[in-house]
Design a protein around this motif. Structure first.
Motif, PDB file in Angstrom:
ATOM      1  N   SER A  48       8.798  -3.817 -13.668  1.00 49.32           N
ATOM      2  CA  SER A  48       9.160  -3.763 -12.052  1.00 49.32           C
ATOM      3  C   SER A  48       9.375  -3.428 -11.469  1.00 49.32           C
ATOM      4  N   LEU A  50       9.922  -5.301  -9.000  1.00 58.46           N
ATOM      5  CA  LEU A  50       9.504  -6.244  -8.009  1.00 58.46           C
ATOM      6  C   LEU A  50       9.755  -7.766  -9.092  1.00 58.46           C
ATOM      7  N   ALA A  74       0.981   1.049  -5.202  1.00 56.20           N
ATOM      8  CA  ALA A  74      -0.078  -0.197  -5.672  1.00 56.20           C
ATOM      9  C   ALA A  74      -1.142   0.040  -4.952  1.00 56.20           C
ATOM     10  N   ARG A  87       0.511  -5.729  -2.568  1.00 56.29           N
ATOM     11  CA  ARG A  87       1.322  -5.625  -3.731  1.00 56.29           C
ATOM     12  C   ARG A  87       2.106  -4.143  -3.627  1.00 56.29           C
ATOM     13  N   ASN A  88       1.396  -2.942  -2.988  1.00 58.14           N
ATOM     14  CA  ASN A  88       1.724  -2.463  -2.392  1.00 58.14           C
ATOM     15  C   ASN A  88       2.205  -2.399  -1.258  1.00 58.14           C
TER      16      ASN A  88
END
Length: 290
Positions: A48, A50, A74, A87-88
Protein backbone atom coordinates in the motif's frame (compact mmCIF):
# COMPACT_ATOMS: atom_id res chain seq x y z
CA UNK A 1 9.09 -0.02 -22.01
CA UNK A 2 8.86 -1.15 -18.39
CA UNK A 3 5.67 0.31 -16.89
CA UNK A 4 5.02 0.32 -13.16
CA UNK A 5 1.26 0.63 -12.50
CA UNK A 6 0.16 1.54 -8.97
CA UNK A 7 -3.37 0.50 -8.03
CA UNK A 8 -4.16 -1.00 -11.44
CA UNK A 9 -5.73 -4.20 -10.12
CA UNK A 10 -9.37 -3.09 -10.38
CA UNK A 11 -11.71 -1.82 -13.08
CA UNK A 12 -9.04 0.18 -14.92
CA UNK A 13 -6.39 -2.50 -14.57
CA UNK A 14 -8.51 -5.20 -16.20
CA UNK A 15 -8.21 -3.14 -19.40
CA UNK A 16 -4.90 -1.31 -18.98
CA UNK A 17 -2.62 -4.19 -18.02
CA UNK A 18 -3.53 -6.55 -20.91
CA UNK A 19 -3.37 -3.59 -23.29
CA UNK A 20 0.17 -2.75 -22.20
CA UNK A 21 1.21 -6.39 -22.53
CA UNK A 22 -0.24 -6.64 -26.04
CA UNK A 23 1.79 -3.59 -27.04
CA UNK A 24 4.98 -5.29 -25.90
CA UNK A 25 5.57 -3.51 -22.61
CA UNK A 26 6.80 -5.14 -19.40
CA UNK A 27 4.40 -4.49 -16.52
CA UNK A 28 4.71 -4.40 -12.76
CA UNK A 29 1.60 -3.74 -10.67
CA UNK A 30 1.54 -2.70 -7.04
CA UNK A 31 -1.74 -2.94 -5.09
CA UNK A 32 -2.87 -4.12 -1.66
CA UNK A 33 -5.32 -6.68 -3.07
CA UNK A 34 -6.93 -8.28 -6.15
CA UNK A 35 -3.56 -9.06 -7.68
CA UNK A 36 -4.74 -12.59 -8.54
CA UNK A 37 -6.89 -11.08 -11.31
CA UNK A 38 -3.85 -9.99 -13.31
CA UNK A 39 -2.30 -11.89 -16.24
CA UNK A 40 0.46 -14.35 -15.43
CA UNK A 41 3.13 -12.25 -17.20
CA UNK A 42 2.75 -9.38 -14.74
CA UNK A 43 5.11 -8.88 -11.82
CA UNK A 44 3.00 -8.35 -8.68
CA UNK A 45 3.86 -6.37 -5.55
CA UNK A 46 1.33 -6.56 -2.71
CA UNK A 47 1.74 -3.26 -0.84
CA UNK A 48 0.00 0.00 0.00
CA UNK A 49 1.11 3.57 -0.66
CA UNK A 50 0.12 4.37 2.91
CA UNK A 51 2.59 1.94 4.50
CA UNK A 52 5.29 3.71 6.60
CA UNK A 53 8.17 2.56 4.38
CA UNK A 54 6.35 2.98 1.06
CA UNK A 55 8.45 5.79 -0.42
CA UNK A 56 11.76 4.10 0.36
CA UNK A 57 10.57 0.78 -1.03
CA UNK A 58 9.04 2.36 -4.12
CA UNK A 59 12.22 4.26 -4.92
CA UNK A 60 14.05 0.91 -4.98
CA UNK A 61 11.31 -0.77 -7.06
CA UNK A 62 11.30 2.13 -9.53
CA UNK A 63 14.96 1.62 -10.42
CA UNK A 64 15.15 0.67 -14.09
CA UNK A 65 11.47 1.51 -14.68
CA UNK A 66 10.71 3.67 -17.72
CA UNK A 67 7.27 4.94 -16.74
CA UNK A 68 4.87 4.96 -13.79
CA UNK A 69 1.07 5.13 -13.72
CA UNK A 70 -0.66 6.10 -10.48
CA UNK A 71 -4.25 4.86 -10.40
CA UNK A 72 -4.46 4.30 -6.65
CA UNK A 73 -7.97 4.92 -5.29
CA UNK A 74 -10.19 3.52 -2.57
CA UNK A 75 -13.75 4.46 -3.48
CA UNK A 76 -15.97 3.22 -0.61
CA UNK A 77 -18.68 0.65 -1.26
CA UNK A 78 -21.00 2.83 0.84
CA UNK A 79 -20.20 6.47 -0.02
CA UNK A 80 -22.39 7.81 2.78
CA UNK A 81 -20.69 5.79 5.53
CA UNK A 82 -18.94 7.83 8.26
CA UNK A 83 -15.28 8.33 7.28
CA UNK A 84 -15.96 6.23 4.21
CA UNK A 85 -13.75 8.45 2.06
CA UNK A 86 -10.86 8.69 4.53
CA UNK A 87 -8.64 6.11 2.81
CA UNK A 88 -9.31 7.56 -0.64
CA UNK A 89 -8.43 11.02 0.68
CA UNK A 90 -5.18 9.72 2.17
CA UNK A 91 -4.19 7.99 -1.07
CA UNK A 92 -4.74 11.14 -3.12
CA UNK A 93 -3.00 13.52 -0.73
CA UNK A 94 -0.32 11.64 1.22
CA UNK A 95 -0.05 8.73 -1.25
CA UNK A 96 0.67 10.96 -4.23
CA UNK A 97 3.52 12.59 -2.33
CA UNK A 98 5.00 9.15 -1.74
CA UNK A 99 4.89 8.43 -5.47
CA UNK A 100 6.34 11.76 -6.61
CA UNK A 101 9.16 11.52 -4.08
CA UNK A 102 10.09 8.02 -5.23
CA UNK A 103 9.88 9.07 -8.89
CA UNK A 104 12.47 11.76 -8.41
CA UNK A 105 14.79 9.61 -6.33
CA UNK A 106 14.71 6.80 -8.92
CA UNK A 107 14.90 9.26 -11.87
CA UNK A 108 11.88 7.82 -13.66
CA UNK A 109 11.31 9.69 -16.92
CA UNK A 110 7.54 9.37 -17.52
CA UNK A 111 4.55 9.55 -15.21
CA UNK A 112 0.76 9.46 -15.71
CA UNK A 113 -1.56 10.43 -12.85
CA UNK A 114 -5.21 9.37 -12.87
CA UNK A 115 -7.63 12.17 -11.90
CA UNK A 116 -11.33 12.99 -12.36
CA UNK A 117 -13.49 15.58 -14.13
CA UNK A 118 -16.06 15.62 -11.30
CA UNK A 119 -14.01 18.31 -9.55
CA UNK A 120 -15.15 21.06 -11.92
CA UNK A 121 -17.60 23.71 -10.77
CA UNK A 122 -21.09 23.61 -12.25
CA UNK A 123 -20.74 24.76 -15.85
CA UNK A 124 -24.38 24.78 -16.88
CA UNK A 125 -24.51 24.33 -20.64
CA UNK A 126 -20.94 25.58 -21.20
CA UNK A 127 -18.25 23.22 -22.38
CA UNK A 128 -15.62 22.65 -19.70
CA UNK A 129 -12.01 22.63 -20.87
CA UNK A 130 -9.06 21.92 -18.62
CA UNK A 131 -8.96 25.65 -17.73
CA UNK A 132 -12.45 25.58 -16.20
CA UNK A 133 -12.59 26.47 -12.47
CA UNK A 134 -12.79 23.74 -9.86
CA UNK A 135 -15.65 23.53 -7.37
CA UNK A 136 -14.44 25.07 -4.11
CA UNK A 137 -17.77 25.03 -2.28
CA UNK A 138 -17.57 23.53 1.22
CA UNK A 139 -20.16 20.91 0.29
CA UNK A 140 -17.75 19.51 -2.33
CA UNK A 141 -14.59 19.73 -0.25
CA UNK A 142 -14.43 16.00 0.52
CA UNK A 143 -14.16 15.24 -3.20
CA UNK A 144 -12.35 18.26 -4.59
CA UNK A 145 -9.81 18.97 -1.83
CA UNK A 146 -7.85 15.70 -2.10
CA UNK A 147 -7.88 15.82 -5.91
CA UNK A 148 -6.54 19.39 -5.87
CA UNK A 149 -3.80 18.34 -3.43
CA UNK A 150 -2.95 15.36 -5.64
CA UNK A 151 -2.72 17.39 -8.85
CA UNK A 152 -0.72 20.15 -7.15
CA UNK A 153 1.94 17.67 -6.07
CA UNK A 154 2.22 16.27 -9.59
CA UNK A 155 2.59 19.75 -11.11
CA UNK A 156 5.56 20.41 -8.85
CA UNK A 157 7.52 17.72 -10.69
CA UNK A 158 10.06 19.20 -13.13
CA UNK A 159 8.50 18.54 -16.53
CA UNK A 160 11.91 18.79 -18.22
CA UNK A 161 13.08 15.82 -16.15
CA UNK A 162 9.85 13.82 -15.73
CA UNK A 163 7.32 13.88 -18.58
CA UNK A 164 4.26 13.95 -16.31
CA UNK A 165 0.66 14.18 -17.40
CA UNK A 166 -2.64 14.25 -15.51
CA UNK A 167 -5.63 12.55 -17.12
CA UNK A 168 -8.95 13.78 -15.70
CA UNK A 169 -11.34 10.97 -16.52
CA UNK A 170 -15.11 11.18 -16.69
CA UNK A 171 -17.23 8.81 -14.61
CA UNK A 172 -16.27 5.25 -15.51
CA UNK A 173 -18.92 3.13 -17.20
CA UNK A 174 -18.86 -0.49 -18.31
CA UNK A 175 -18.61 -3.77 -16.39
CA UNK A 176 -17.64 -3.41 -12.76
CA UNK A 177 -18.48 0.31 -12.55
CA UNK A 178 -21.25 2.31 -10.89
CA UNK A 179 -23.21 1.92 -14.12
CA UNK A 180 -24.06 -1.64 -13.12
CA UNK A 181 -25.61 -0.33 -9.90
CA UNK A 182 -27.54 2.27 -11.89
CA UNK A 183 -28.91 -0.40 -14.20
CA UNK A 184 -30.01 -2.53 -11.24
CA UNK A 185 -31.76 0.42 -9.64
CA UNK A 186 -33.49 1.30 -12.91
CA UNK A 187 -34.74 -2.26 -13.27
CA UNK A 188 -36.16 -1.97 -9.76
CA UNK A 189 -37.70 1.43 -10.50
CA UNK A 190 -35.52 2.93 -7.78
CA UNK A 191 -33.42 5.51 -9.66
CA UNK A 192 -35.36 8.75 -10.26
CA UNK A 193 -34.17 11.59 -12.46
CA UNK A 194 -33.17 14.44 -10.12
CA UNK A 195 -35.13 17.63 -10.81
CA UNK A 196 -35.64 18.29 -14.50
CA UNK A 197 -32.50 16.30 -15.44
CA UNK A 198 -31.11 19.04 -17.68
CA UNK A 199 -27.64 18.89 -16.11
CA UNK A 200 -24.86 17.39 -18.21
CA UNK A 201 -22.89 14.32 -17.19
CA UNK A 202 -19.59 13.23 -18.74
CA UNK A 203 -18.59 9.58 -18.69
CA UNK A 204 -16.01 7.31 -20.27
CA UNK A 205 -15.76 3.57 -20.73
CA UNK A 206 -12.91 2.26 -18.57
CA UNK A 207 -11.33 0.68 -21.65
CA UNK A 208 -11.36 4.00 -23.51
CA UNK A 209 -9.69 5.65 -20.54
CA UNK A 210 -7.04 2.91 -20.57
CA UNK A 211 -6.40 3.76 -24.23
CA UNK A 212 -5.68 7.35 -23.19
CA UNK A 213 -3.28 6.20 -20.47
CA UNK A 214 -1.33 4.11 -22.98
CA UNK A 215 -1.20 7.03 -25.43
CA UNK A 216 0.11 9.36 -22.72
CA UNK A 217 2.75 6.81 -21.69
CA UNK A 218 3.96 6.20 -25.22
CA UNK A 219 3.91 9.83 -26.31
CA UNK A 220 5.31 11.31 -23.11
CA UNK A 221 2.83 14.19 -22.99
CA UNK A 222 4.90 16.40 -20.67
CA UNK A 223 3.33 18.93 -18.34
CA UNK A 224 -0.25 18.50 -19.57
CA UNK A 225 -3.58 18.06 -17.79
CA UNK A 226 -6.14 16.51 -20.14
CA UNK A 227 -9.83 15.70 -19.90
CA UNK A 228 -10.69 12.16 -20.99
CA UNK A 229 -14.44 11.73 -21.46
CA UNK A 230 -16.92 10.56 -24.07
CA UNK A 231 -19.63 12.78 -25.55
CA UNK A 232 -21.54 14.41 -22.65
CA UNK A 233 -25.27 13.71 -22.28
CA UNK A 234 -28.02 15.26 -20.19
CA UNK A 235 -28.85 13.32 -17.04
CA UNK A 236 -32.48 12.74 -18.02
CA UNK A 237 -31.49 11.43 -21.45
CA UNK A 238 -28.85 9.15 -19.92
CA UNK A 239 -31.25 7.59 -17.39
CA UNK A 240 -34.00 7.13 -19.96
CA UNK A 241 -31.71 5.60 -22.60
CA UNK A 242 -29.99 3.40 -20.02
CA UNK A 243 -33.39 2.10 -18.91
CA UNK A 244 -34.43 1.55 -22.52
CA UNK A 245 -31.27 -0.50 -23.19
CA UNK A 246 -32.37 -2.99 -20.51
CA UNK A 247 -36.13 -2.74 -21.12
CA UNK A 248 -36.40 -1.29 -17.62
CA UNK A 249 -39.29 0.91 -16.45
CA UNK A 250 -39.10 4.49 -17.63
CA UNK A 251 -37.53 6.50 -14.78
CA UNK A 252 -39.66 9.19 -13.14
CA UNK A 253 -38.60 12.72 -12.22
CA UNK A 254 -38.11 13.57 -8.56
CA UNK A 255 -38.25 17.36 -8.06
CA UNK A 256 -36.90 17.00 -4.54
CA UNK A 257 -33.82 14.96 -5.43
CA UNK A 258 -30.58 16.95 -5.35
CA UNK A 259 -28.92 17.27 -8.75
CA UNK A 260 -25.15 17.03 -9.13
CA UNK A 261 -23.17 19.82 -10.86
CA UNK A 262 -23.56 20.06 -14.62
CA UNK A 263 -20.36 18.90 -16.33
CA UNK A 264 -20.32 19.21 -20.10
CA UNK A 265 -16.68 18.24 -20.44
CA UNK A 266 -14.63 18.83 -23.58
CA UNK A 267 -11.88 16.31 -24.38
CA UNK A 268 -10.68 18.05 -27.51
CA UNK A 269 -7.16 18.53 -26.12
CA UNK A 270 -6.77 14.76 -25.57
CA UNK A 271 -7.96 14.16 -29.11
CA UNK A 272 -5.40 16.59 -30.48
CA UNK A 273 -2.40 15.77 -28.28
CA UNK A 274 -2.89 12.03 -27.78
CA UNK A 275 -4.79 11.11 -30.94
CA UNK A 276 -7.39 9.69 -28.55
CA UNK A 277 -10.94 8.86 -29.59
CA UNK A 278 -13.44 6.90 -27.49
CA UNK A 279 -14.63 3.81 -29.34
CA UNK A 280 -16.49 1.71 -26.75
CA UNK A 281 -19.17 4.22 -25.87
CA UNK A 282 -21.16 4.65 -22.67
CA UNK A 283 -24.06 2.28 -23.35
CA UNK A 284 -24.22 -1.36 -22.11
CA UNK A 285 -25.24 -2.83 -25.46
CA UNK A 286 -21.97 -1.56 -26.94
CA UNK A 287 -19.77 -3.25 -24.33
CA UNK A 288 -17.22 -5.49 -26.02
CA UNK A 289 -15.76 -7.08 -22.91
CA UNK A 290 -18.44 -9.18 -21.21
Amino acid sequence: MHVFAIGASGVLGRHLVPMLLRRGHDVTVMAPDRLDRLPAEVRRIRASLLAPEAERLLAADFKGVDAVVNAATAVPATPTAPDGWARNTALRSAGTGVVTGALQEAEVRRFVQMSITMVYADGGDDQLTEAAPLDHRPARATLVGPVLAMETQVRKLPADEIAWSILRGGRFVGPGTVQEQQRARLRAGDLPIPGDGREWVSMVHARDYADAVVAALERGCAGKTLNVADQPVRVADYYRDLARADDSPRPRHDPNAAAEPSHRVSSEAARQLLGWTPVHGIWPLRDQDR
